[in-house]
Design an enzyme around this catalytic site. Structure first.
Site, PDB file in Angstrom:
ATOM      1  N   ARG A  34     -22.344   7.719  13.984  1.00 32.57           N
ATOM      2  CA  ARG A  34     -21.739   9.014  13.642  1.00 32.57           C
ATOM      3  C   ARG A  34     -21.482   9.102  12.138  1.00 32.57           C
ATOM      4  O   ARG A  34     -21.424   8.101  11.436  1.00 32.57           O
ATOM      5  CB  ARG A  34     -20.476   9.258  14.446  1.00 32.57           C
ATOM      6  CG  ARG A  34     -19.385   8.258  14.220  1.00 32.57           C
ATOM      7  CD  ARG A  34     -18.209   8.581  15.133  1.00 32.57           C
ATOM      8  NE  ARG A  34     -17.432   7.397  15.424  1.00 32.57           N
ATOM      9  CZ  ARG A  34     -16.611   7.284  16.455  1.00 32.57           C
ATOM     10  NH1 ARG A  34     -16.455   8.284  17.286  1.00 32.57           N
ATOM     11  NH2 ARG A  34     -15.923   6.177  16.658  1.00 32.57           N
ATOM     12  N   GLU A  51     -15.279  13.199  11.812  1.00 36.74           N
ATOM     13  CA  GLU A  51     -16.607  12.674  12.138  1.00 36.74           C
ATOM     14  C   GLU A  51     -17.457  13.714  12.870  1.00 36.74           C
ATOM     15  O   GLU A  51     -16.944  14.504  13.659  1.00 36.74           O
ATOM     16  CB  GLU A  51     -16.454  11.447  13.047  1.00 36.74           C
ATOM     17  CG  GLU A  51     -15.698  10.337  12.391  1.00 36.74           C
ATOM     18  CD  GLU A  51     -15.254   9.239  13.363  1.00 36.74           C
ATOM     19  OE1 GLU A  51     -15.290   8.072  12.967  1.00 36.74           O
ATOM     20  OE2 GLU A  51     -14.865   9.551  14.501  1.00 36.74           O
ATOM     21  N   LYS A  61     -20.475  16.570  18.500  1.00 36.43           N
ATOM     22  CA  LYS A  61     -19.017  16.719  18.583  1.00 36.43           C
ATOM     23  C   LYS A  61     -18.441  16.590  17.192  1.00 36.43           C
ATOM     24  O   LYS A  61     -18.901  15.766  16.406  1.00 36.43           O
ATOM     25  CB  LYS A  61     -18.419  15.642  19.500  1.00 36.43           C
ATOM     26  CG  LYS A  61     -16.888  15.729  19.601  1.00 36.43           C
ATOM     27  CD  LYS A  61     -16.340  14.872  20.728  1.00 36.43           C
ATOM     28  CE  LYS A  61     -16.132  13.440  20.337  1.00 36.43           C
ATOM     29  NZ  LYS A  61     -15.450  12.659  21.388  1.00 36.43           N
ATOM     30  N   THR A 111      -3.369  12.819  17.136  1.00 37.36           N
ATOM     31  CA  THR A 111      -4.222  11.860  16.427  1.00 37.36           C
ATOM     32  C   THR A 111      -5.680  12.309  16.497  1.00 37.36           C
ATOM     33  O   THR A 111      -6.419  12.244  15.507  1.00 37.36           O
ATOM     34  CB  THR A 111      -4.089  10.455  17.053  1.00 37.36           C
ATOM     35  OG1 THR A 111      -2.727  10.053  16.938  1.00 37.36           O
ATOM     36  CG2 THR A 111      -4.978   9.437  16.365  1.00 37.36           C
ATOM     37  N   GLN A 150      -4.382   9.329  25.191  1.00 35.50           N
ATOM     38  CA  GLN A 150      -5.491   8.883  26.049  1.00 35.50           C
ATOM     39  C   GLN A 150      -5.005   8.152  27.309  1.00 35.50           C
ATOM     40  O   GLN A 150      -5.772   7.973  28.261  1.00 35.50           O
ATOM     41  CB  GLN A 150      -6.432   7.917  25.297  1.00 35.50           C
ATOM     42  CG  GLN A 150      -6.878   8.369  23.922  1.00 35.50           C
ATOM     43  CD  GLN A 150      -7.659   9.671  23.939  1.00 35.50           C
ATOM     44  OE1 GLN A 150      -8.494   9.903  24.807  1.00 35.50           O
ATOM     45  NE2 GLN A 150      -7.386  10.537  22.978  1.00 35.50           N
ATOM     46  N   THR A 165      -4.301   1.866  21.031  1.00 39.93           N
ATOM     47  CA  THR A 165      -3.272   2.166  20.041  1.00 39.93           C
ATOM     48  C   THR A 165      -3.909   2.885  18.852  1.00 39.93           C
ATOM     49  O   THR A 165      -5.132   2.882  18.689  1.00 39.93           O
ATOM     50  CB  THR A 165      -2.595   0.878  19.555  1.00 39.93           C
ATOM     51  OG1 THR A 165      -3.551   0.102  18.829  1.00 39.93           O
ATOM     52  CG2 THR A 165      -2.060   0.062  20.726  1.00 39.93           C
ATOM     53  N   ASP A 217     -11.722   1.813  16.140  1.00 37.32           N
ATOM     54  CA  ASP A 217     -12.925   2.648  16.133  1.00 37.32           C
ATOM     55  C   ASP A 217     -13.245   3.189  14.747  1.00 37.32           C
ATOM     56  O   ASP A 217     -13.837   4.252  14.613  1.00 37.32           O
ATOM     57  CB  ASP A 217     -12.776   3.796  17.151  1.00 37.32           C
ATOM     58  CG  ASP A 217     -11.570   4.688  16.853  1.00 37.32           C
ATOM     59  OD1 ASP A 217     -10.821   4.390  15.906  1.00 37.32           O
ATOM     60  OD2 ASP A 217     -11.391   5.689  17.566  1.00 37.32           O
TER      61      ASP A 217
HETATM   62  P1  NAD Z   1      -1.968   8.573  20.125  1.00 36.55           P
HETATM   63  O1  NAD Z   1      -1.550   8.596  18.703  1.00 36.55           O
HETATM   64  O2  NAD Z   1      -1.641   9.729  20.996  1.00 36.55           O
HETATM   65  O3  NAD Z   1      -1.370   7.257  20.837  1.00 36.55           O
HETATM   66  C1  NAD Z   1      -1.416   5.992  20.252  1.00 36.55           C
HETATM   67  C2  NAD Z   1      -0.203   5.188  20.725  1.00 36.55           C
HETATM   68  O4  NAD Z   1      -0.331   3.840  20.212  1.00 36.55           O
HETATM   69  C3  NAD Z   1       1.130   5.736  20.224  1.00 36.55           C
HETATM   70  O5  NAD Z   1       1.979   6.011  21.314  1.00 36.55           O
HETATM   71  C4  NAD Z   1       1.674   4.597  19.342  1.00 36.55           C
HETATM   72  O6  NAD Z   1       3.090   4.485  19.408  1.00 36.55           O
HETATM   73  C5  NAD Z   1       0.991   3.389  19.958  1.00 36.55           C
HETATM   74  N1  NAD Z   1       0.922   2.201  19.123  1.00 36.55           N
HETATM   75  C6  NAD Z   1       0.639   2.114  17.800  1.00 36.55           C
HETATM   76  N2  NAD Z   1       0.667   0.820  17.397  1.00 36.55           N
HETATM   77  C7  NAD Z   1       0.954   0.087  18.502  1.00 36.55           C
HETATM   78  C8  NAD Z   1       1.087  -1.306  18.743  1.00 36.55           C
HETATM   79  N3  NAD Z   1       0.955  -2.199  17.756  1.00 36.55           N
HETATM   80  N4  NAD Z   1       1.358  -1.743  19.993  1.00 36.55           N
HETATM   81  C9  NAD Z   1       1.507  -0.838  21.009  1.00 36.55           C
HETATM   82  N5  NAD Z   1       1.399   0.496  20.835  1.00 36.55           N
HETATM   83  C10 NAD Z   1       1.109   0.954  19.600  1.00 36.55           C
HETATM   84  O7  NAD Z   1      -3.552   8.321  20.099  1.00 36.55           O
HETATM   85  P2  NAD Z   1      -4.607   8.522  21.290  1.00 36.55           P
HETATM   86  O8  NAD Z   1      -5.210   9.876  21.236  1.00 36.55           O
HETATM   87  O9  NAD Z   1      -4.033   8.026  22.575  1.00 36.55           O
HETATM   88  O10 NAD Z   1      -5.743   7.507  20.786  1.00 36.55           O
HETATM   89  C11 NAD Z   1      -5.490   6.117  20.796  1.00 36.55           C
HETATM   90  C12 NAD Z   1      -6.560   5.426  20.011  1.00 36.55           C
HETATM   91  O11 NAD Z   1      -7.811   5.530  20.660  1.00 36.55           O
HETATM   92  C13 NAD Z   1      -6.779   6.001  18.614  1.00 36.55           C
HETATM   93  O12 NAD Z   1      -6.888   4.930  17.703  1.00 36.55           O
HETATM   94  C14 NAD Z   1      -8.071   6.762  18.717  1.00 36.55           C
HETATM   95  O13 NAD Z   1      -8.755   6.811  17.486  1.00 36.55           O
HETATM   96  C15 NAD Z   1      -8.794   5.939  19.741  1.00 36.55           C
HETATM   97  N6  NAD Z   1      -9.823   6.648  20.515  1.00 36.55           N
HETATM   98  C16 NAD Z   1     -10.959   5.975  20.797  1.00 36.55           C
HETATM   99  C17 NAD Z   1     -11.939   6.583  21.563  1.00 36.55           C
HETATM  100  C18 NAD Z   1     -13.170   5.821  21.932  1.00 36.55           C
HETATM  101  O14 NAD Z   1     -14.114   6.403  22.445  1.00 36.55           O
HETATM  102  N7  NAD Z   1     -13.208   4.523  21.715  1.00 36.55           N
HETATM  103  C19 NAD Z   1     -11.766   7.897  22.027  1.00 36.55           C
HETATM  104  C20 NAD Z   1     -10.569   8.549  21.742  1.00 36.55           C
HETATM  105  C21 NAD Z   1      -9.592   7.913  20.989  1.00 36.55           C
END
Ligand code: NAD
Length: 346
Positions: free
Chosen positions: A52, A63, A76, A91, A147, A208, A234
């Site tokens: 991406r 992205e 996307k 986020t 998520q 996270t 990611d």
């Molecule tokens: P969000 O900000 O809603 O939730 C993230 C949570 O992580 C928060 O509640 C925060 O308090 C918690 N957190 C932060 N540091 C922590 C730690 N050290 N220990 C425990 N908890 C901790 O974000 P989201 O939308 O749920 O996304 C979560 C992550 O997933 C993001 O980094 C996002 O970029 C990633 N993501 C990846 C994909 C994929 O396809 N791989 C898709 C969507 C999102």
């Protein structure tokens, strides 16, 4: 002048996406999207693939994720801004588009914030269905943000998980997740530490958000035989796992060219062996080899998953009122008379 019927593009708003999800059911929709992703991964070679295209800033990343199977083209737009939640913003937000390769005309525009959560959960559970121990019943869910409920329900629907052990550095996020999962059929345990959360877990999901090389799990916490579903690492400089865990794991990835830039494996040498999931799904590569192996899905999210989700939505809304026709193409009656169309509209 009213635009002609063929020029209108179906648009699925957030409201309509939520109506559609309620109509179909969250778990059913995740399972259906997973089936579409699996079918598309099995025809991996028919897709154009590219890592991406990111625009990084000190605030986060924006992205574009394009792909095409030669008949349809999709992309996307998605952001990742871990600092946003402290400002009352999300986020991750996203929208996406499908187009007809033959005409180049868009055929669908849709919100994808909800859809990304569904497709990410679908991909995770699909991969889990190949790699997690078959008797898995308990999942640790570390990171209880946007998520998290989708992840829990996906593993319930597709991998037979009946218990989730929740942990987040922010106890309010854990409370929110637990409350949302009440009545879902899952046993929900709120935990005070990562150590507590992974107690007895067969699957560990890390989801996270922090723009740094975090160590959500240290090596000593991860016992033999578990499947790790690592979602939150990611982006370059944004990872969740200690390097030693990677060295003990069999690592599975979506698209190595992208994952080596963005995934947990950015901490490893460029030639560290990884297995591509499409090869596991087509039977060309082995998945879990034994019940002591640690399997790791180093998830970053790949364009084909979004393409699959877009195609799924396109067919799910066809013939329904879950979309609005959007006037986003000029489409003059005489295709070369764009200016005349403008003048006639005066
Ligand atoms: P969000 O900000 O809603 O939730 C993230 C949570 O992580 C928060 O509640 C925060 O308090 C918690 N957190 C932060 N540091 C922590 C730690 N050290 N220990 C425990 N908890 C901790 O974000 P989201 O939308 O749920 O996304 C979560 C992550 O997933 C993001 O980094 C996002 O970029 C990633 N993501 C990846 C994909 C994929 O396809 N791989 C898709 C969507 C999102």
């Amino acid at each position: 002048m009213q635009p002609s019927e063929k020029a209108l593009v179906p648009f699925v708003s957030v409201d309509n996406m939520m109506r559609l999800v309620h109509h179909i059911g969250v778990e059913r929709m995740i399972t259906d999207i997973a089936a579409q992703i699996e079918a598309d991964f099995k025809r991996w070679e028919s897709f154009d693939k590219t890592p991406r295209i990111p625009a990084h800033s000190p605030h986060g990343v924006i992205e574009l994720m394009p792909t095409s199977d030669g008949e349809a083209y999709g992309f996307k737009y998605v952001n990742g801004h871990p600092k946003n939640t402290s400002e009352g913003l999300q986020t991750v937000t996203a929208f996406g588009l499908l187009a007809d390769v033959y005409t180049g005309y868009p055929t669908l525009l849709t919100e994808m914030t909800m859809l990304t959560a569904l497709r990410t959960a679908a991909t995770s559970a699909l991969v889990g269905s190949y790699l997690a121990p078959k008797s898995a019943s308990t999942m640790a869910m570390i990171g209880n943000g946007a998520q998290s409920e989708f992840q829990c329900l996906a593993f319930k629907a597709m991998c037979g998980i009946d218990t989730v052990r929740l942990y987040d550095t922010d106890a309010a996020a854990t409370e929110k997740c637990a409350a949302n999962l009440a009545g879902s059929g899952l046993s929900v345990v709120k935990c005070k530490s990562p150590e507590d959360a992974i107690e007895g877990a067969h699957i560990i999901t890390t989801c996270t958000a922090d723009k740094k090389n975090a160590t959500i799990l240290t090596d000593n916490l991860v016992g033999p035989g578990v499947h790790i579903n690592a979602i939150g690492g990611d982006c370059p400089g944004k990872t969740e796992l200690h390097r030693d865990i990677l060295l003990r794991s069999e690592i599975f990835v979506e698209y190595p060219e992208q994952t080596r830039i963005e995934g947990e494996i950015q901490a490893l040498e460029d030639d560290h062996p990884v297995t591509e999931l499409w090869q596991v799904m087509t039977g060309q590569a082995e998945g879990r080899k034994d019940d002591r192996q640690i399997t790791l899905f180093d998830s970053v999210g790949f364009a084909i998953e979004d393409f699959s989700a877009l195609r799924y939505i396109q067919s799910a809304v066809r013939g329904t009122d879950y979309y609005e026709p959007l006037d986003m193409l000029a489409d003059p009656d005489d295709p070369r008379d764009l200016y005349g169309m403008l003048m006639r509209a005066k």
